[in-house]
Every structure is written in C-alpha cells, then in structure tokens.
Design a protein around this motif. Sequence first.
Motif, PDB file in Angstrom:
ATOM      1  N   GLY A  94       7.360 -12.374 -44.221  1.00 60.43           N
ATOM      2  CA  GLY A  94       7.385 -10.936 -43.859  1.00 60.43           C
ATOM      3  C   GLY A  94       8.749 -10.630 -43.272  1.00 60.43           C
ATOM      4  N   ILE A  95       8.943  -9.431 -42.891  1.00 66.35           N
ATOM      5  CA  ILE A  95      10.315  -9.050 -42.337  1.00 66.35           C
ATOM      6  C   ILE A  95      10.095  -9.199 -40.933  1.00 66.35           C
ATOM      7  CG2 ILE A  95      11.899  -7.202 -42.425  1.00 66.35           C
ATOM      8  CD1 ILE A  95      10.869  -6.555 -45.219  1.00 66.35           C
ATOM      9  N   LEU A  96      10.960  -9.633 -40.226  1.00 70.77           N
ATOM     10  CA  LEU A  96      11.007  -9.895 -38.619  1.00 70.77           C
ATOM     11  C   LEU A  96      11.513  -8.607 -38.214  1.00 70.77           C
ATOM     12  CD1 LEU A  96      10.491 -11.170 -36.173  1.00 70.77           C
ATOM     13  CD2 LEU A  96      12.730 -12.187 -36.413  1.00 70.77           C
ATOM     14  N   ILE A  97      10.692  -7.622 -37.478  1.00 72.20           N
ATOM     15  CA  ILE A  97      11.054  -6.342 -37.226  1.00 72.20           C
ATOM     16  C   ILE A  97      11.249  -6.189 -35.724  1.00 72.20           C
ATOM     17  CG2 ILE A  97      10.381  -5.152 -39.140  1.00 72.20           C
ATOM     18  CD1 ILE A  97       7.895  -4.435 -37.631  1.00 72.20           C
ATOM     19  N   GLY A 105      12.461  -9.545 -21.913  1.00 75.68           N
ATOM     20  CA  GLY A 105      11.827  -8.310 -22.244  1.00 75.68           C
ATOM     21  C   GLY A 105      12.297  -7.927 -23.783  1.00 75.68           C
ATOM     22  N   THR A 106      12.300  -6.897 -24.326  1.00 72.11           N
ATOM     23  CA  THR A 106      12.605  -6.665 -25.685  1.00 72.11           C
ATOM     24  C   THR A 106      13.630  -6.793 -26.078  1.00 72.11           C
ATOM     25  OG1 THR A 106      10.615  -4.853 -25.417  1.00 72.11           O
ATOM     26  CG2 THR A 106      12.183  -4.655 -27.549  1.00 72.11           C
ATOM     27  N   ILE A 107      13.907  -7.678 -27.286  1.00 71.36           N
ATOM     28  CA  ILE A 107      15.350  -7.790 -27.868  1.00 71.36           C
ATOM     29  C   ILE A 107      15.934  -6.522 -28.663  1.00 71.36           C
ATOM     30  CG2 ILE A 107      16.574  -9.163 -29.641  1.00 71.36           C
ATOM     31  CD1 ILE A 107      15.452 -10.823 -26.957  1.00 71.36           C
ATOM     32  N   SER A 108      17.143  -6.078 -28.382  1.00 68.94           N
ATOM     33  CA  SER A 108      17.659  -5.024 -28.829  1.00 68.94           C
ATOM     34  C   SER A 108      17.705  -5.168 -30.494  1.00 68.94           C
ATOM     35  CB  SER A 108      18.900  -4.549 -28.126  1.00 68.94           C
ATOM     36  OG  SER A 108      19.727  -5.565 -28.596  1.00 68.94           O
ATOM     37  N   PRO A 109      17.848  -4.109 -31.216  1.00 70.62           N
ATOM     38  CA  PRO A 109      17.989  -3.802 -32.625  1.00 70.62           C
ATOM     39  C   PRO A 109      19.355  -4.611 -33.046  1.00 70.62           C
ATOM     40  CG  PRO A 109      17.495  -1.942 -31.807  1.00 70.62           C
ATOM     41  CD  PRO A 109      17.470  -2.718 -30.669  1.00 70.62           C
ATOM     42  N   THR A 110      20.416  -4.618 -32.080  1.00 74.10           N
ATOM     43  CA  THR A 110      21.650  -5.351 -32.561  1.00 74.10           C
ATOM     44  C   THR A 110      21.531  -6.772 -32.233  1.00 74.10           C
ATOM     45  OG1 THR A 110      22.906  -3.225 -31.485  1.00 74.10           O
ATOM     46  CG2 THR A 110      24.118  -5.300 -31.651  1.00 74.10           C
ATOM     47  N   HIS A 111      20.873  -7.146 -31.336  1.00 70.64           N
ATOM     48  CA  HIS A 111      20.601  -8.675 -30.856  1.00 70.64           C
ATOM     49  C   HIS A 111      19.812  -9.173 -32.276  1.00 70.64           C
ATOM     50  CE1 HIS A 111      19.483 -11.980 -27.981  1.00 70.64           C
ATOM     51  NE2 HIS A 111      20.055 -12.217 -29.078  1.00 70.64           N
ATOM     52  N   LEU A 112      18.785  -8.391 -32.563  1.00 73.30           N
ATOM     53  CA  LEU A 112      18.043  -8.626 -33.520  1.00 73.30           C
ATOM     54  C   LEU A 112      18.653  -8.808 -35.020  1.00 73.30           C
ATOM     55  CD1 LEU A 112      14.905  -9.424 -34.455  1.00 73.30           C
ATOM     56  CD2 LEU A 112      14.453  -7.145 -34.945  1.00 73.30           C
ATOM     57  N   ILE A 114      21.805  -9.414 -35.358  1.00 78.27           N
ATOM     58  CA  ILE A 114      22.625 -10.659 -35.223  1.00 78.27           C
ATOM     59  C   ILE A 114      21.843 -11.845 -35.234  1.00 78.27           C
ATOM     60  CG2 ILE A 114      24.266 -11.947 -33.686  1.00 78.27           C
ATOM     61  CD1 ILE A 114      25.229  -9.285 -32.600  1.00 78.27           C
ATOM     62  N   LEU A 115      20.507 -11.931 -34.840  1.00 82.42           N
ATOM     63  CA  LEU A 115      19.892 -13.314 -34.656  1.00 82.42           C
ATOM     64  C   LEU A 115      19.512 -13.379 -36.341  1.00 82.42           C
ATOM     65  CD1 LEU A 115      18.287 -15.208 -33.051  1.00 82.42           C
ATOM     66  CD2 LEU A 115      16.337 -13.603 -33.319  1.00 82.42           C
ATOM     67  N   ASN A 116      18.955 -12.319 -37.087  1.00 80.69           N
ATOM     68  CA  ASN A 116      18.820 -12.588 -38.424  1.00 80.69           C
ATOM     69  C   ASN A 116      19.770 -13.124 -39.328  1.00 80.69           C
ATOM     70  OD1 ASN A 116      15.777 -11.685 -39.145  1.00 80.69           O
ATOM     71  ND2 ASN A 116      16.466  -9.841 -38.150  1.00 80.69           N
ATOM     72  N   ARG A 117      21.101 -12.624 -39.089  1.00 82.71           N
ATOM     73  CA  ARG A 117      22.337 -12.683 -39.885  1.00 82.71           C
ATOM     74  C   ARG A 117      22.876 -14.203 -39.524  1.00 82.71           C
ATOM     75  NH1 ARG A 117      27.252  -8.821 -41.188  1.00 82.71           N
ATOM     76  NH2 ARG A 117      28.578 -10.253 -42.669  1.00 82.71           N
ATOM     77  N   PHE A 118      22.935 -14.336 -38.262  1.00 81.65           N
ATOM     78  CA  PHE A 118      23.866 -15.475 -38.026  1.00 81.65           C
ATOM     79  C   PHE A 118      22.973 -16.872 -37.609  1.00 81.65           C
ATOM     80  CE2 PHE A 118      26.684 -11.852 -37.544  1.00 81.65           C
ATOM     81  CZ  PHE A 118      27.724 -12.447 -38.329  1.00 81.65           C
ATOM     82  N   TRP A 119      21.746 -16.539 -37.251  1.00 78.94           N
ATOM     83  CA  TRP A 119      21.023 -17.557 -36.895  1.00 78.94           C
ATOM     84  C   TRP A 119      19.775 -17.916 -37.705  1.00 78.94           C
ATOM     85  CZ3 TRP A 119      21.335 -21.155 -33.170  1.00 78.94           C
ATOM     86  CH2 TRP A 119      20.162 -22.043 -32.892  1.00 78.94           C
ATOM     87  N   LEU A 120      18.853 -17.097 -38.283  1.00 77.27           N
ATOM     88  CA  LEU A 120      18.025 -17.678 -39.118  1.00 77.27           C
ATOM     89  C   LEU A 120      18.399 -17.757 -40.360  1.00 77.27           C
ATOM     90  CD1 LEU A 120      15.148 -14.628 -38.051  1.00 77.27           C
ATOM     91  CD2 LEU A 120      15.354 -16.969 -37.345  1.00 77.27           C
ATOM     92  N   ASP A 121      19.284 -17.022 -40.891  1.00 78.10           N
ATOM     93  CA  ASP A 121      19.887 -17.227 -42.294  1.00 78.10           C
ATOM     94  C   ASP A 121      20.789 -18.484 -42.501  1.00 78.10           C
ATOM     95  OD1 ASP A 121      18.517 -14.814 -43.053  1.00 78.10           O
ATOM     96  OD2 ASP A 121      20.274 -13.522 -43.192  1.00 78.10           O
ATOM     97  N   ARG A 122      21.446 -18.888 -41.209  1.00 78.19           N
ATOM     98  CA  ARG A 122      22.517 -19.760 -41.419  1.00 78.19           C
ATOM     99  C   ARG A 122      21.895 -21.080 -40.607  1.00 78.19           C
ATOM    100  NH1 ARG A 122      28.420 -17.121 -40.742  1.00 78.19           N
ATOM    101  NH2 ARG A 122      28.036 -15.343 -42.350  1.00 78.19           N
TER     102      ARG A 122
END
Length: 464
Positions: A94-97, A105-112, A114-122
Amino acid sequence: MAIGLMACQPENPWNFNICRIALPGIEDDASKIRLLTRFDEIEDPTHITLRYQILPDPSPSFIPKTRSSVPPASLPIHRLTCQFAAAEMPNSPGILIGIETSRYGTISPTHLSILNRFWLDRVGSYALERYENADRHGLMASVPDIGSRLAYGIQLAINGLSRGAIYGLLALSFTLIYGLIGRINLAFGEIVMTAALSTVITGLLLSSRIGWNIVLIVTAATLIAMFVGTGLSHLTWRNVFGPLGRKAAGGRAIIVASLGCVLFIQEFVRIIISARNFNLPPLWQYSFPVLRSDHFVVRVLGFDVLSIGMAVLIGIGLIWLMARTRFGRQWRAISQDRIAASLCGVSLQRIESQSFVLAGFLCGITGAIMALRYGVINFHSGTLFGFKALVAAILGGIGQMRGAWLGGFVIGLTEAFWSGYFGGAYRDVAVFGLLAAILVLRPGGLLGVNDGKDSLFSPRIRQI
C-alpha cells in the motif's frame, strides 16, 4: 465458499515490512530496537501498530550484547502506527500516508516525504540490522518447533494433498461416466481448461469494473465455471457420445471421438479466444502456520483447505445422491444391466444426459479451484492435467469413487515429494512411471476395476 472468504483476513506482509523498516528511520538515535509486535498479530493491514523497546547502548566492551542482559520489564514500551492507503492490486504494497508515534506524535508531511524518498526507497532492508534480533524481524510464528526434515516433509504432504484433491475431483468425472457406460471421455481435461479459463476471464473483467471485491469475484467466477463446465459436457454428450451410444459404436470409435472433442475444444479456444497465457493475480493468499523448524514455517493456504474441503463435501454429496435419490437408483440399475433397466422403464438417454451434466459440474468446480489456486491458464493446460486425473482414476481402480479419491491423493503426493526432493524436471515421468508399476503389480488398480457389482462405489456386474 463466500462465508469462508469473509471470515478470513488476507495476510499482507508488504505493509508490515514497510512499517518495520520505517521505525529505525524515526528512532534514528536508537542503537538497538526490540520489536514486540508479531506479524500474525496484525488485524488491519491499513493501520499497523508496532510495539517496541529501545535498548541502551552497551558502550563498555565487557558488557555482553545478549537479549537476557536487558530485562524486557525494565524498559518502557513505545508505539508507532503506520497508516496506508488501500493497495490497487491484491497482495501488493500500500501507500504510506501517515505515521504517528507515542514519542514524537504525528509525523509531519515533510518528514514523511523525506522518510519515503531517502530512507524507505534507499536504505530498505538494511534498516533491519537496527533490530535486536535481525533474523526474527517479528515474523517468527508462535507454533511448535520440530525438526527441519519433518517440517519440510509435512509441508510437502500438505501441498500434495491439496493438488491431489483437485486431481480427485476430476477423477470423479471419469469414474461417473465409466461406471455408467464403461467408456472413458478424454475431453474432460479440456472442459476443465475451458472452465478455468472462464474463471480467469470473469475475475479479470469483474476486477476492472468493480475493483478487487474478493468474495464477489470468487463467487461469480466459480458460478460461471460451473455453468461452462456443465454446458460443455452436455454438448459433448448431445452431439458426440449420445449419438454414438444409440448407434452401438464400439470403444475404439468413442475413444477417437473423444480425441476429436479434445482437439476441437483446444483449437476453438486458441483461435476464438487466444493462445497466450491468461494470468489471474492472487486473490486470496490467506494462510496460517501450523509448525516450524527455526525460520522455516509450515503453512496451510486457504485454497489448500478449500480444495480438500470441496473434495470431501462433493464426495459426501455423491454418496448421498447415489444412495438416496431416484437418479442414483436408476444410475445403479443401468450400471448393473442396461437391458434390464431399460425393460423396467428406466430412460437410458435421460440418465446418461444427467450423468454427463453432473460430470461437467464437477469439471467446472475443478477448473475454478485450479484457476483460483494457480492463476495461469492457456489453451493446452487441460491436456496433461486431464491425463493425470485419468491416471488417478485408473491408479485407484477405474469406476470406483473411492479409487478416484485414493488415486488423486497418490498422484498429488507423488508430484509434491518428487519435486521437493528431486526437482520438478522429471516429475511427470515419476507419475506415469508409478502408473506403470501399479498396473504391472495390480492390473486392476489399487482397489480393482469396477466390473463386479451394482454400485458406483463398488465393482459392476456387467458391461455392455
């Protein structure tokens, strides 16, 4: 079938793995993480909550880095919840939203982002090294641990029983017709192929129109397969086997006619529909662990339970049908003595027509289960499958329902164990070699040929 599908949640390891990899990216200052949540505890794949503990960094070299050195009760338990959008295809990530943690607390959209692009994908699976036990990853099933050889053998046996149940269902069709007229219809394998192809096409059409509604797709595709199998089997009787029977054609003429049906159905599907492979994505991959050996887990798939259960239920239904209904009594009368049954007012053509319809119904169910279980069908898929089912019927004792069951399971187990221990290159050679050996040692099959008594479940008295 539909009730069983609704009662079981499909397992989706993709989202759990994504959330598990994202956790070290959020807790980037933790040297080691102890994951407490198991994969089999997840109920909703769109909202996955991981419970975990952060282990202290044992900086002095003399402190052993063992699990027992840090008591679980002395560390606080934290939580991280991953929210996913529904996957477009079954058994796909699925798509992590969104991510929410008990610490930040809640992770901000910017942090999310960055997490998707530079952590999960790499970084990907390298993040798993941050966990206390990199081998378990929270996926170890909580089932009894047995020896590796025994666990592997049990898994092969489960796979063999599932495939053998499918062979047994089709072998019942051969048995039903042979027990009545003493002839074999080789076209049953192609009828199964056509029913399986209709299942795949129906599933693909419904998924493109209504999305992946598993219950509706499986139910509708199975009903279509039953209709196609029943109708096609009736057509073969009406246009081929019925006229030949009324003209008292011999066994060789019927064999040649059934081969003609095989070629006609194959070429019709190849020319009118397509010669390519039709692939149905996995609709229902629910499974549950039963045993394990270290990291090897013995699992039973939902479709394994479905195929074995259908074989048992249909067998019980046939026993009741042949023992308690008018059709069953007339079938047994024709099987015992066609001339005497006809003189007593039994309609030979009507019973033969109904028997072919019932055999086609069994072919339709077999095709539906085969398509839903394996998902790849083409215009010649039914040939070898039909021959193996015929081998199962002959192996167990042609004309006996118990023989069809027994032969189907023997063939399925032979294929599974041979492929598991010797590879799949000579699997078919082993199956037909087993048939040759059985026929040399017991020419009538394991239970004997149906040629002595008046029941589908025991030999016949007379063949005409």
